[in-house]
Design a protein around this motif. Structure first.
Motif, PDB file in Angstrom:
ATOM      1  N   GLU A   1       7.823  63.807 125.322  1.00  0.00           N
ATOM      2  CA  GLU A   1       9.043  63.020 125.517  1.00  0.00           C
ATOM      3  C   GLU A   1       9.896  63.008 124.261  1.00  0.00           C
ATOM      4  OE1 GLU A   1       9.709  61.864 128.479  1.00  0.00           O
ATOM      5  OE2 GLU A   1       7.775  62.569 129.249  1.00  0.00           O
TER       6      GLU A   1
ATOM      7  N   ASP B   1      10.788  60.926 122.224  1.00  0.00           N
ATOM      8  CA  ASP B   1      10.475  59.617 121.651  1.00  0.00           C
ATOM      9  C   ASP B   1      10.341  59.777 120.136  1.00  0.00           C
ATOM     10  OD1 ASP B   1       9.555  57.152 120.891  1.00  0.00           O
ATOM     11  OD2 ASP B   1       7.738  57.195 122.128  1.00  0.00           O
ATOM     12  N   TRP B   2      11.400  59.392 119.417  1.00  0.00           N
ATOM     13  CA  TRP B   2      11.381  59.543 117.960  1.00  0.00           C
ATOM     14  C   TRP B   2      10.325  58.662 117.328  1.00  0.00           C
ATOM     15  CZ3 TRP B   2      14.027  63.051 115.052  1.00  0.00           C
ATOM     16  CH2 TRP B   2      15.005  63.808 115.723  1.00  0.00           C
TER      17      TRP B   2
ATOM     18  N   ARG C   1       7.407  58.150 118.293  1.00  0.00           N
ATOM     19  CA  ARG C   1       6.110  58.799 118.363  1.00  0.00           C
ATOM     20  C   ARG C   1       5.842  59.629 117.104  1.00  0.00           C
ATOM     21  NH1 ARG C   1       1.468  58.177 120.903  1.00  0.00           N
ATOM     22  NH2 ARG C   1       2.608  57.683 122.826  1.00  0.00           N
TER      23      ARG C   1
ATOM     24  N   HIS D   1      16.997  57.147 112.787  1.00  0.00           N
ATOM     25  CA  HIS D   1      16.190  56.685 113.918  1.00  0.00           C
ATOM     26  C   HIS D   1      15.286  55.513 113.551  1.00  0.00           C
ATOM     27  CE1 HIS D   1      17.484  60.087 116.395  1.00  0.00           C
ATOM     28  NE2 HIS D   1      17.342  60.820 115.317  1.00  0.00           N
TER      29      HIS D   1
END
Length: 313
Positions: free
Chosen positions: A180, A182-183, A185, A211
């Motif tokens: 995904e 998803d930064w 992560r 981010h």
């Protein structure tokens, strides 16, 4: 006998406060710089530094010697530049900095053309991070150099040559964790980087700010190949050039995170006050011939490891 290279190491360690950073600045190894300091201390009969857990701190005697060392180096560098000016463009020494492999930068082609044009010209080619190259040009330790990323020095001018596609590299075994966009992560695993002076490290810092991340920048290595090896071993994530990843024997063990790509500008740099010198003009002209007209950043080819989707850095 006291040598100029010992004085350069002394000044670099004094200004950087750390052997590792000083060795990078000098395009040398940490043991070599340490041996220079030890030899200089023995010759002077003085302890120049206190070795502490936080780095190298000047003693009172070291502080006094620092001013003398700077004056000697300034005089010696001035003499070297004067001699080069007398001999140029037919001869002399040209000091070129590179932030990547010669073939990657096409610097081997550039040097070959320069040698054809100036057969008596000698070259000293030093490799280091983009930040180290720029700092050396600003100090006058290099005549010109290649760098990627941003230039923070007003006294340095850069000519754009191209853009280098950059990606976030992950171990293939971790692929399921990062499917995904998803930064957050990216905070779950350690990171490896080459140097705090490297343009890729500064890109990581930009991503952190943009981010709102707190990345675990745990490993510092000496070259991109070492970074890629640690990624392939499922030790860390990293930011690397896409070409380096795709041409590596380790490419089957890593992959590029499909939700990010950045086009890092590549320049040839030199001091503004030397822009009209014959050798500098020739170097820039040859670089432009070798690289051609710089184009807008292009998407990676369809057989690339990275997705075509491009998100802002």
């Amino acid at each position: 006998m006291m040598e100029l290279y010992q004085l350069r190491s002394f000044v670099a360690v004094a200004e950087e406060g750390h052997l590792t950073r000083a060795s990078e600045r000098l395009f040398s190894s940490q043991p070599t710089v340490s041996s220079h300091i030890k030899a200089l201390e023995e010759q002077l009969g003085l302890r120049l530094f206190d070795r502490t857990a936080r780095g190298m701190q000047l003693t009172e005697d070291g502080q006094v010697m620092l001013d003398h060392a700077r004056a000697i180096l300034k005089s010696a560098d001035g003499m070297t530049r004067k001699a080069s000016a007398i001999k140029a463009p037919e001869g002399g020494l040209f000091r070129l900095g590179i932030n990547n492999a010669l073939d990657f930068l096409r610097a081997d082609q550039v040097v070959a053309h320069m040698v054809d044009r100036y057969p008596r010209l000698k070259f000293q080619i030093d490799q280091g991070s983009s930040g180290a190259v720029l700092a050396a040009i600003a100090r006058g330790d290099l005549d010109a150099g290649f760098y990627e990323g941003e230039n923070e020095y007003e006294e340095i001018e850069g000519t754009l040559l191209s853009h280098v596609p950059i990606g976030i590299v992950i171990p293939k075994q971790w692929s399921s964790e990062f499917q995904e966009a998803d930064w957050g992560r990216l905070q779950s695993r350690p990171w490896v980087f080459v140097s705090t002076l490297c343009s890729y490290y500064r890109l990581i810092e930009r991503l952190e700010r943009q981010h709102q991340l707190q990345l675990d920048k745990r490993f510092e290595v000496s070259e991109d190949q070492a970074s890629l090896s640690l990624v392939a071993r499922c030790v860390a994530l990293s930011v690397l050039s896409i070409r380096h990843v795709e041409e590596s024997p380790l490419r089957d063990r890593v992959e590029l995170w499909p939700h990010f790509r950045h086009a890092m500008p590549l320049h040839i740099a030199y001091r503004r006050d030397r822009a009209d010198e014959t050798l500098i003009r020739s170097l820039v002209s040859i670089c432009q011939e070798v690289w051609g007209q710089p184009q807008a950043p292009l998407k990676v080819q369809s057989n690339s490891l990275i997705d075509h989707q491009r998100l802002s850095a």
